[in-house]
Design an enzyme around this catalytic site. Structure first.
Site, PDB file in Angstrom:
ATOM      1  N   GLY A 151       0.796  -1.233   0.000  1.00 13.81           N
ATOM      2  CA  GLY A 151       0.000   0.000   0.000  1.00 13.81           C
ATOM      3  C   GLY A 151       0.827   1.281   0.000  1.00 13.81           C
ATOM      4  O   GLY A 151       0.260   2.363   0.120  1.00 13.81           O
ATOM      5  N   TYR A 155       5.342   6.034  -1.207  1.00 16.33           N
ATOM      6  CA  TYR A 155       6.103   6.403   0.002  1.00 16.33           C
ATOM      7  C   TYR A 155       7.415   5.604   0.077  1.00 16.33           C
ATOM      8  O   TYR A 155       8.473   6.167   0.371  1.00 16.33           O
ATOM      9  CB  TYR A 155       5.211   6.123   1.210  1.00 16.33           C
ATOM     10  CG  TYR A 155       5.711   6.596   2.548  1.00 16.33           C
ATOM     11  CD1 TYR A 155       5.497   7.897   2.981  1.00 16.33           C
ATOM     12  CD2 TYR A 155       6.362   5.711   3.419  1.00 16.33           C
ATOM     13  CE1 TYR A 155       5.923   8.320   4.246  1.00 16.33           C
ATOM     14  CE2 TYR A 155       6.783   6.124   4.682  1.00 16.33           C
ATOM     15  CZ  TYR A 155       6.560   7.432   5.075  1.00 16.33           C
ATOM     16  OH  TYR A 155       6.976   7.838   6.327  1.00 16.33           O
TER      17      TYR A 155
HETATM   18  N1  CAA Z   1       0.189  -8.260   2.518  1.00 16.86           N
HETATM   19  C1  CAA Z   1      -0.529  -8.976   1.650  1.00 16.86           C
HETATM   20  N2  CAA Z   1      -1.820  -8.738   1.393  1.00 16.86           N
HETATM   21  C2  CAA Z   1      -2.417  -7.735   2.035  1.00 16.86           C
HETATM   22  C3  CAA Z   1      -1.714  -6.938   2.964  1.00 16.86           C
HETATM   23  C4  CAA Z   1      -0.365  -7.241   3.202  1.00 16.86           C
HETATM   24  N3  CAA Z   1       0.390  -6.527   4.082  1.00 16.86           N
HETATM   25  N4  CAA Z   1      -2.560  -6.017   3.456  1.00 16.86           N
HETATM   26  C5  CAA Z   1      -3.746  -6.205   2.839  1.00 16.86           C
HETATM   27  N5  CAA Z   1      -3.663  -7.260   1.999  1.00 16.86           N
HETATM   28  C6  CAA Z   1      -4.717  -7.804   1.150  1.00 16.86           C
HETATM   29  C7  CAA Z   1      -6.045  -7.908   1.870  1.00 16.86           C
HETATM   30  O1  CAA Z   1      -6.131  -9.120   2.594  1.00 16.86           O
HETATM   31  C8  CAA Z   1      -7.027  -7.857   0.705  1.00 16.86           C
HETATM   32  O2  CAA Z   1      -7.031  -9.107   0.076  1.00 16.86           O
HETATM   33  P1  CAA Z   1      -8.344  -9.659  -0.684  1.00 16.86           P
HETATM   34  O3  CAA Z   1      -8.636  -8.674  -1.760  1.00 16.86           O
HETATM   35  O4  CAA Z   1      -7.925 -10.995  -1.187  1.00 16.86           O
HETATM   36  O5  CAA Z   1      -9.407  -9.700   0.367  1.00 16.86           O
HETATM   37  C9  CAA Z   1      -6.362  -6.871  -0.214  1.00 16.86           C
HETATM   38  O6  CAA Z   1      -4.959  -6.899   0.082  1.00 16.86           O
HETATM   39  C10 CAA Z   1      -6.883  -5.465   0.052  1.00 16.86           C
HETATM   40  O7  CAA Z   1      -6.585  -4.707  -1.041  1.00 16.86           O
HETATM   41  P2  CAA Z   1      -7.347  -3.368  -1.315  1.00 16.86           P
HETATM   42  O8  CAA Z   1      -6.829  -2.790  -2.564  1.00 16.86           O
HETATM   43  O9  CAA Z   1      -8.806  -3.564  -1.176  1.00 16.86           O
HETATM   44  O10 CAA Z   1      -6.770  -2.485  -0.123  1.00 16.86           O
HETATM   45  P3  CAA Z   1      -7.566  -1.631   0.916  1.00 16.86           P
HETATM   46  O11 CAA Z   1      -8.255  -0.542   0.176  1.00 16.86           O
HETATM   47  O12 CAA Z   1      -8.334  -2.499   1.818  1.00 16.86           O
HETATM   48  O13 CAA Z   1      -6.395  -0.971   1.793  1.00 16.86           O
HETATM   49  C11 CAA Z   1      -4.246  -0.074   2.304  1.00 16.86           C
HETATM   50  C12 CAA Z   1      -5.061  -1.013   1.407  1.00 16.86           C
HETATM   51  C13 CAA Z   1      -4.781   1.342   2.226  1.00 16.86           C
HETATM   52  C14 CAA Z   1      -2.839  -0.078   1.787  1.00 16.86           C
HETATM   53  C15 CAA Z   1      -4.316  -0.582   3.756  1.00 16.86           C
HETATM   54  O14 CAA Z   1      -3.917  -1.936   3.776  1.00 16.86           O
HETATM   55  C16 CAA Z   1      -3.388   0.190   4.667  1.00 16.86           C
HETATM   56  O15 CAA Z   1      -3.677   1.293   5.110  1.00 16.86           O
HETATM   57  N6  CAA Z   1      -2.202  -0.380   4.982  1.00 16.86           N
HETATM   58  C17 CAA Z   1      -1.218   0.253   5.861  1.00 16.86           C
HETATM   59  C18 CAA Z   1      -0.158   0.894   5.053  1.00 16.86           C
HETATM   60  C19 CAA Z   1       0.878   1.402   6.002  1.00 16.86           C
HETATM   61  O16 CAA Z   1       1.560   0.661   6.703  1.00 16.86           O
HETATM   62  N7  CAA Z   1       1.086   2.717   6.039  1.00 16.86           N
HETATM   63  C20 CAA Z   1       2.012   3.302   6.927  1.00 16.86           C
HETATM   64  C21 CAA Z   1       1.558   4.696   7.256  1.00 16.86           C
HETATM   65  S1  CAA Z   1       2.547   5.392   8.547  1.00 16.86           S
HETATM   66  C22 CAA Z   1       3.988   5.736   7.805  1.00 16.86           C
HETATM   67  O17 CAA Z   1       4.146   5.645   6.625  1.00 16.86           O
HETATM   68  C23 CAA Z   1       5.110   6.183   8.708  1.00 16.86           C
HETATM   69  C24 CAA Z   1       6.277   5.303   8.554  1.00 16.86           C
HETATM   70  O18 CAA Z   1       7.261   5.733   7.994  1.00 16.86           O
HETATM   71  C25 CAA Z   1       6.250   3.962   9.135  1.00 16.86           C
END
Ligand code: CAA
Length: 248
Positions: A151, A155
């Site tokens: 996701g 970034y």
């Molecule tokens: N690995 C593998 N599969 C994953 C996964 C992962 N880590 N996370 C989600 N999935 C899968 C889900 O199970 C789902 O599968 P199905 O379609 O088979 O059900 C699918 O991916 C979901 O895909 P979508 O496109 O529908 O995604 P979404 O709209 O539900 O959300 C996202 C995706 C917005 C990226 C959400 O997962 C999210 O917010 N993730 C967190 C991202 C993150 O860590 N950001 C950090 C922010 S803080 C920061 O950046 C500071 C720093 O430096 C650390």
């Protein structure tokens, strides 16, 4: 008071991590300037709250994604009589989403704010550091620039790019008393991280061996060391602090 008082500029210095970096460098005896984005109307309130706590900061509005805005800010900083010795490129943003759903707008927003900003702010400040024979440039990257994150193609690309910049510039300026380093924090208890959906964040925290989010103070202490005289032999490094979530 430190042996030699320096002047530090922290981009995004009113944000979750930036504010703590600003206070920590102030505690170390430095003069501290912070930047904030022009749309931030809380700046005067923030400054008076900090002053009430004993922190005297100067603040500059700038769009770090825009090189003209950055040049104008540096001219103003110099006109105000400041010479920047320590630059912390901390300003950053997220526009998370899987790559298949990612718009060009969300790609550009993150690359411009997180990576172009490093050019835009460092470029007009570097000559002064070289002329004075002393400088510290500290680029705040992320665990996700090192390991990638579902996701976060935008970034992760920007944050990895920051360290490429660090390694190249570190070589160019090493003989002139200027160090360039990357700090890669893991997930911290800041607004940027707590904005991640609760269930997703719960899974992330479960993967952190230390068992909790990091504290901004823990990252800021590392930055204060890099900025100090004792940090002179550290350059071109990418220092991780992530509770053991990514070891390499
Ligand atoms: N690995 C593998 N599969 C994953 C996964 C992962 N880590 N996370 C989600 N999935 C899968 C889900 O199970 C789902 O599968 P199905 O379609 O088979 O059900 C699918 O991916 C979901 O895909 P979508 O496109 O529908 O995604 P979404 O709209 O539900 O959300 C996202 C995706 C917005 C990226 C959400 O997962 C999210 O917010 N993730 C967190 C991202 C993150 O860590 N950001 C950090 C922010 S803080 C920061 O950046 C500071 C720093 O430096 C650390």
């Amino acid at each position: 008071m430190v042996a030699e008082q320096r002047t530090a500029l922290i981009t995004g210095g009113m944000g979750g991590l930036g504010e703590v970096i600003a206070r920590t460098l102030h505690d170390a005896g430095h003069r501290v300037l912070v930047t904030y984005s022009p749309g931030n109307d809380h700046a005067p309130t923030w400054l008076s709250e900090q002053a009430a706590d004993g922190y005297k900061f100067s603040a500059y509005a700038v769009d770090v994604a825009d090189d003209v805005s950055c040049q104008a800010m540096v001219e103003k900083i110099h006109a105000d009589g400041h010479r920047i010795d320590i630059l912390v490129n901390n300003a950053g943003t997220t526009r998370d989403g899987t790559f298949r759903k990612m718009s060009k707008v969300n790609w550009d927003a993150v690359l411009r704010t997180n990576l172009d900003s490093v050019f835009n702010v460092t470029r007009p400040l570097l000559d002064g550091m070289l002329e004075r024979g002393w400088g510290r440039i500290i680029n705040i990257s992320s665990i996700n620039g090192n390991k990638g994150q579902f996701g976060q193609t935008n970034y992760s690309a920007a944050k990895a790019g920051m360290h490429g910049f660090t390694k190249a510039l570190a070589q160019e300026v090493a003989r002139k008393g200027v160090t360039v380093n990357t700090v890669s924090p893991g997930y911290l208890s800041t607004k940027m991280v707590t904005a991640v959906p609760e269930d997703v964040l719960g899974q992330i925290v479960a993967g952190i061996p230390v068992g909790r989010l990091g504290k901004p103070e823990e990252i800021a202490g590392l930055i204060a060391f890099i900025a100090s005289a004792a940090g002179a032999f550290m350059t071109g490094s990418n220092v991780s602090m992530n509770g053991g979530q990514h070891m390499y």
